[in-house]
Design a protein around this motif. Structure first.
Motif, PDB file in Angstrom:
ATOM      1  N   SER A  28       1.211   3.174  -1.482  1.00 23.67           N
ATOM      2  CA  SER A  28      -0.251   3.103  -1.445  1.00 23.67           C
ATOM      3  C   SER A  28      -0.879   4.477  -1.669  1.00 23.67           C
ATOM      4  N   GLY A  29      -1.896   4.503  -2.529  1.00 23.16           N
ATOM      5  CA  GLY A  29      -2.637   5.744  -2.769  1.00 23.16           C
ATOM      6  C   GLY A  29      -2.060   6.624  -3.854  1.00 23.16           C
ATOM      7  N   ASP A  30      -0.819   6.406  -4.249  1.00 25.08           N
ATOM      8  CA  ASP A  30      -0.213   7.222  -5.303  1.00 25.08           C
ATOM      9  C   ASP A  30      -0.633   6.706  -6.677  1.00 25.08           C
ATOM     10  N   PRO A  31      -0.737   7.604  -7.654  1.00 25.84           N
ATOM     11  CA  PRO A  31      -1.159   7.169  -8.999  1.00 25.84           C
ATOM     12  C   PRO A  31      -0.070   6.376  -9.704  1.00 25.84           C
ATOM     13  N   ALA A  32      -0.486   5.502 -10.594  1.00 31.77           N
ATOM     14  CA  ALA A  32       0.460   4.735 -11.414  1.00 31.77           C
ATOM     15  C   ALA A  32       0.980   5.614 -12.543  1.00 31.77           C
ATOM     16  N   LEU A  33       2.227   5.408 -12.914  1.00 31.81           N
ATOM     17  CA  LEU A  33       2.807   6.114 -14.052  1.00 31.81           C
ATOM     18  C   LEU A  33       2.419   5.393 -15.339  1.00 31.81           C
ATOM     19  N   ASP A  34       2.346   6.131 -16.430  1.00 33.33           N
ATOM     20  CA  ASP A  34       2.013   5.495 -17.714  1.00 33.33           C
ATOM     21  C   ASP A  34       3.244   5.014 -18.452  1.00 33.33           C
ATOM     22  N   PHE A 187      10.547  -4.725  12.335  1.00 36.02           N
ATOM     23  CA  PHE A 187       9.655  -3.882  11.542  1.00 36.02           C
ATOM     24  C   PHE A 187       8.205  -3.945  12.035  1.00 36.02           C
ATOM     25  N   TYR A 188       7.941  -4.717  13.102  1.00 37.68           N
ATOM     26  CA  TYR A 188       6.574  -4.876  13.596  1.00 37.68           C
ATOM     27  C   TYR A 188       5.962  -3.560  14.063  1.00 37.68           C
ATOM     28  N   SER A 189       6.786  -2.643  14.534  1.00 38.49           N
ATOM     29  CA  SER A 189       6.262  -1.371  15.028  1.00 38.49           C
ATOM     30  C   SER A 189       5.828  -0.439  13.900  1.00 38.49           C
ATOM     31  N   ILE A 190       6.202  -0.773  12.659  1.00 36.55           N
ATOM     32  CA  ILE A 190       5.897   0.100  11.515  1.00 36.55           C
ATOM     33  C   ILE A 190       4.583  -0.293  10.854  1.00 36.55           C
ATOM     34  N   THR A 191       4.372  -1.588  10.657  1.00 34.04           N
ATOM     35  CA  THR A 191       3.155  -2.058   9.994  1.00 34.04           C
ATOM     36  C   THR A 191       2.847  -3.482  10.461  1.00 34.04           C
ATOM     37  N   ASP A 206       0.683   2.039   4.810  1.00 28.63           N
ATOM     38  CA  ASP A 206       0.263   3.274   4.158  1.00 28.63           C
ATOM     39  C   ASP A 206       1.522   3.974   3.643  1.00 28.63           C
ATOM     40  N   LYS A 207       1.345   5.118   3.048  1.00 29.47           N
ATOM     41  CA  LYS A 207       2.471   5.797   2.408  1.00 29.47           C
ATOM     42  C   LYS A 207       3.571   6.150   3.422  1.00 29.47           C
ATOM     43  N   LYS A 208       3.146   6.594   4.616  1.00 31.54           N
ATOM     44  CA  LYS A 208       4.110   6.950   5.650  1.00 31.54           C
ATOM     45  C   LYS A 208       4.880   5.722   6.120  1.00 31.54           C
ATOM     46  N   PHE A 210       5.426   2.973   4.446  1.00 31.46           N
ATOM     47  CA  PHE A 210       6.308   2.520   3.376  1.00 31.46           C
ATOM     48  C   PHE A 210       7.625   3.293   3.421  1.00 31.46           C
ATOM     49  N   GLN A 211       7.537   4.594   3.655  1.00 34.52           N
ATOM     50  CA  GLN A 211       8.745   5.421   3.773  1.00 34.52           C
ATOM     51  C   GLN A 211       9.569   4.981   4.975  1.00 34.52           C
ATOM     52  N   GLN A 212       8.911   4.661   6.088  1.00 33.83           N
ATOM     53  CA  GLN A 212       9.623   4.221   7.282  1.00 33.83           C
ATOM     54  C   GLN A 212      10.318   2.873   7.048  1.00 33.83           C
ATOM     55  N   LEU A 213       9.647   1.970   6.344  1.00 35.73           N
ATOM     56  CA  LEU A 213      10.271   0.690   6.007  1.00 35.73           C
ATOM     57  C   LEU A 213      11.537   0.916   5.183  1.00 35.73           C
ATOM     58  N   PHE A 214      11.436   1.790   4.209  1.00 33.81           N
ATOM     59  CA  PHE A 214      12.584   2.120   3.360  1.00 33.81           C
ATOM     60  C   PHE A 214      13.717   2.702   4.203  1.00 33.81           C
ATOM     61  N   ASN A 215      13.385   3.646   5.063  1.00 30.56           N
ATOM     62  CA  ASN A 215      14.410   4.302   5.891  1.00 30.56           C
ATOM     63  C   ASN A 215      15.121   3.319   6.812  1.00 30.56           C
ATOM     64  N   LYS A 216      14.419   2.289   7.248  1.00 30.28           N
ATOM     65  CA  LYS A 216      14.968   1.332   8.213  1.00 30.28           C
ATOM     66  C   LYS A 216      15.680   0.158   7.542  1.00 30.28           C
ATOM     67  N   GLY A 217      15.811   0.186   6.216  1.00 29.14           N
ATOM     68  CA  GLY A 217      16.580  -0.848   5.528  1.00 29.14           C
ATOM     69  C   GLY A 217      15.792  -2.083   5.151  1.00 29.14           C
ATOM     70  N   PHE A 218      14.484  -1.918   4.925  1.00 32.52           N
ATOM     71  CA  PHE A 218      13.635  -3.038   4.549  1.00 32.52           C
ATOM     72  C   PHE A 218      13.973  -3.558   3.153  1.00 32.52           C
ATOM     73  N   PHE A 219      14.468  -2.661   2.297  1.00 33.63           N
ATOM     74  CA  PHE A 219      14.849  -3.029   0.930  1.00 33.63           C
ATOM     75  C   PHE A 219      16.368  -3.145   0.838  1.00 33.63           C
TER      76      PHE A 219
END
Length: 229
Positions: A28-34, A187-191, A206-208, A210-219
């Motif tokens: 979230s909030g980061d620009p899209a790549l072309d 994951f409820y404590s993250i978002t 938010d961006k933070k 999203f990083q926490q979800l990734f770190n915790k094995g959401f993907f």
């Protein structure tokens, strides 16, 4: 659970599948790549059972194989406006080609199986963003105002690894046969999770977060595509 047609990607099938959508493209909030970075562009093997085909990642799009396999009563052709037979070939407007398809007829039914190249181009509904050394390919759900997100990682050997949100068991579900990757409540404590249906949810990290979800094995890893040498 939808996964960009072999989006690169292959469809995922779970016996019990939980779907998590995002309210907006991630991070979230980061620009899209072309376009896809040069290091990600190239040709990659796609394996589907005994078949091997090629995925092409280009500057602003990727091209992938997709099967169109149908069987239908021959008599139903009279009521299907998008299909017709001419000069011994079948024409199906739902298949993105402009030529006739060979078919077989058996027991008053018509059968055909065709593998074609499909292209997906970056657009307002297919948004690519950077996430550290990875890419996030965001695809807007058809006729909905939310998004699917897929992680694409370039491995050291040149292959592409694609990951998607895992299949997490919602509260109150006691399906012992389900192929779950864990508990959604972890994951409820993250978002915050907004329930759409019994097995689908909407989140807006938010961006933070999203990083926490990734770190915790959401993907979870879906597939690795081997680079064509």
């Amino acid at each position: 659970m939808k996964l960009l047609a072999p989006l690169i990607l292959a469809a995922i099938a779970f016996s019990s599948c939980t779907t998590i959508y995002f309210e907006q493209p991630q991070p979230s909030g980061d620009p899209a790549l072309d376009g896809f970075p040069k290091s990600f562009q190239g040709s990659y093997f796609v394996k589907d059972g005994d078949q091997t085909d090629t995925l092409f990642v280009e500057k602003d799009k990727f091209i992938y194989p997709e099967n169109f396999k149908k069987s239908l009563p021959a008599a139903s052709l009279d009521t299907i406006s998008t299909m017709r037979i001419a000069n011994g070939l079948l024409y199906d407007d739902e298949v993105p080609i402009d030529y006739g398809i060979p078919f077989t007829e058996n027991n008053d039914s018509i059968h055909y199986d065709i593998r074609v190249k499909m292209a997906k181009k970056l657009s307002e509904v297919l948004v690519l963003k950077k996430f550290g050394k990875l890419l996030v390919l965001n695809e807007k759900e058809e006729n909905k105002n939310y998004w699917n997100a897929y992680l694409i990682e370039k491995l050291k050997n040149g292959d592409l690894q694609v990951s998607a949100v895992g299949n997490f068991k919602p509260e109150g579900v006691e399906d012992k046969k389900g192929n779950f990757d864990g508990e959604l409540k972890d994951f409820y404590s993250i978002t915050s999770f907004k329930k759409l249906t019994d097995d689908s949810f909407l989140i807006n990290p938010d961006k933070k977060a999203f990083q926490q979800l990734f770190n915790k094995g959401f993907f979870k890893k879906v597939e690795v595509y081997e680079r064509v040498k």
